[in-house]
Design an enzyme around this catalytic site. Structure first.
Site, PDB file in Angstrom:
ATOM      1  N   THR A  60       0.839  -1.199   0.000  1.00 29.39           N
ATOM      2  CA  THR A  60       0.000   0.000   0.000  1.00 29.39           C
ATOM      3  C   THR A  60       0.869   1.242   0.000  1.00 29.39           C
ATOM      4  OG1 THR A  60      -0.078   0.184   2.425  1.00 29.39           O
ATOM      5  CG2 THR A  60      -1.778  -1.168   1.371  1.00 29.39           C
ATOM      6  N   SER A  62       0.938   4.382   2.239  1.00 31.32           N
ATOM      7  CA  SER A  62       0.391   4.697   3.561  1.00 31.32           C
ATOM      8  C   SER A  62      -0.423   5.985   3.530  1.00 31.32           C
ATOM      9  CB  SER A  62       1.515   4.829   4.585  1.00 31.32           C
ATOM     10  OG  SER A  62       2.161   3.601   4.792  1.00 31.32           O
ATOM     11  N   HIS A  67       2.754   9.169   6.921  1.00 36.46           N
ATOM     12  CA  HIS A  67       3.989   9.652   6.310  1.00 36.46           C
ATOM     13  C   HIS A  67       4.469  10.921   6.997  1.00 36.46           C
ATOM     14  CE1 HIS A  67       3.345   7.379   2.254  1.00 36.46           C
ATOM     15  NE2 HIS A  67       4.170   6.725   3.054  1.00 36.46           N
ATOM     16  N   HIS A 134      11.635  -5.196  -2.097  1.00 35.89           N
ATOM     17  CA  HIS A 134      11.956  -6.606  -2.345  1.00 35.89           C
ATOM     18  C   HIS A 134      11.211  -7.147  -3.554  1.00 35.89           C
ATOM     19  CE1 HIS A 134       8.132  -6.952  -0.486  1.00 35.89           C
ATOM     20  NE2 HIS A 134       8.241  -8.152   0.057  1.00 35.89           N
TER      21      HIS A 134
END
Length: 278
Positions: A60, A62, A67, A134
């Site tokens: 997602t 955020s 943030h 990743h």
């Protein structure tokens, strides 16, 4: 007040976050105003909502208020070198030992690239922010989103922002750039001014002044703590181990290398795990 902070434009969203005291630092407000969330959100119609939104691959972007809190928590470790006393005049507490080196910031779980861009607006012309993902598709997503604006393209071309693929639980070793990008994200310096790496600080030359983790870890990974510079700070959500509670933690390393960990408040993040199977 997060539920009252949505807007119909980037400026209105940021102003509402400011009015509701979810952004409290003028420097942070200025940085958020420079980054149009519509370039990073999955749908233009909901770009300025103060809510998390899916971006694919079980990830997602955020909510803006999260943030904002992350940036304000890390702010003293993001700012470039300033004249003595100037930070206090800007309303930001100074940090002992932080002067004299370009800022290096690691954004683990960079996803859409939005926070990576905001962080880059704060570290100055000599700093570097590395967004680590990743999932290769999300690394490409962050790069593509940033390239939508002229400022974003400049950050990428200058080397001030770089996106990488790797296991965020292990951190990242990003070398200083070659001579084509002098000074950007350079090594630490013990003498406060010249940016040279000495025998005493060579191990932290590639470390990080600030580490932001945008997904919930199962533990405070010691490899990330080791990669903090002295001084440095990490902002990380950690699973409480019962399957449903998560908390934001800060990990501070002082100028002598001493570690202090503090649990702040409860949150809900996607997990920091292996990449999903395709």
């Amino acid at each position: 007040m997060a539920w009252r902070s949505s807007g119909t434009s980037n400026a209105e969203l940021v102003e509402n976050l400011w009015r509701n005291k979810l952004i409290t630092q003028p420097l942070v407000k200025s940085a958020f105003l420079k980054v149009d969330r519509a370039h990073y959100a999955p749908s233009p119609s909901s770009a300025y909502e103060d809510s998390p939104q899916p971006i694919g691959h079980e990830a997602t972007i955020s909510a803006p208020h999260m943030h904002a809190n992350a940036v304000e928590t890390l702010l003293p470790f993001l700012l470039p070198k300033v004249e003595p006393g100037k930070q206090a005049a800007m309303g930001v507490a100074s940090v002992k030992g932080q002067t004299g080196r370009p800022r290096r910031v690691l954004d683990i779980g960079s996803g859409s690239g939005y926070l990576t861009h905001v962080l880059a607006e704060l570290v100055g012309d000599t700093g570097v922010v590395v967004g680590l993902e990743h999932i290769p598709a999300l690394k490409r997503l962050g790069e593509g989103n940033m390239a939508k604006s002229a400022e974003g393209r400049h950050l990428l071309e200058s080397g001030r922002v770089r996106f990488r693929v790797g296991d965020g639980r292990k951190g990242w070793a990003e070398p200083s750039p070659a001579g084509a990008q002098p000074g950007v994200g350079g090594p630490a310096a013990t003498n406060g001014d010249n940016g040279e790496t000495t025998e005493d600080n060579k191990d932290e030359a590639g470390g990080w002044d600030a580490i932001h983790v945008g997904a919930a870890a199962v533990e405070l990974h010691e490899e990330l703590v080791r990669q903090l510079r002295s001084p440095g700070r990490m902002f990380i959500p950690v699973d409480a181990g019962n399957g449903w509670e998560q908390y934001i933690w800060t990990v501070d390393k002082d100028d002598s290398g001493n570690i202090r960990k503090e649990r702040l408040y409860g949150v809900r993040y996607v997990p920091l795990t292996d990449a999903p199977k395709s």
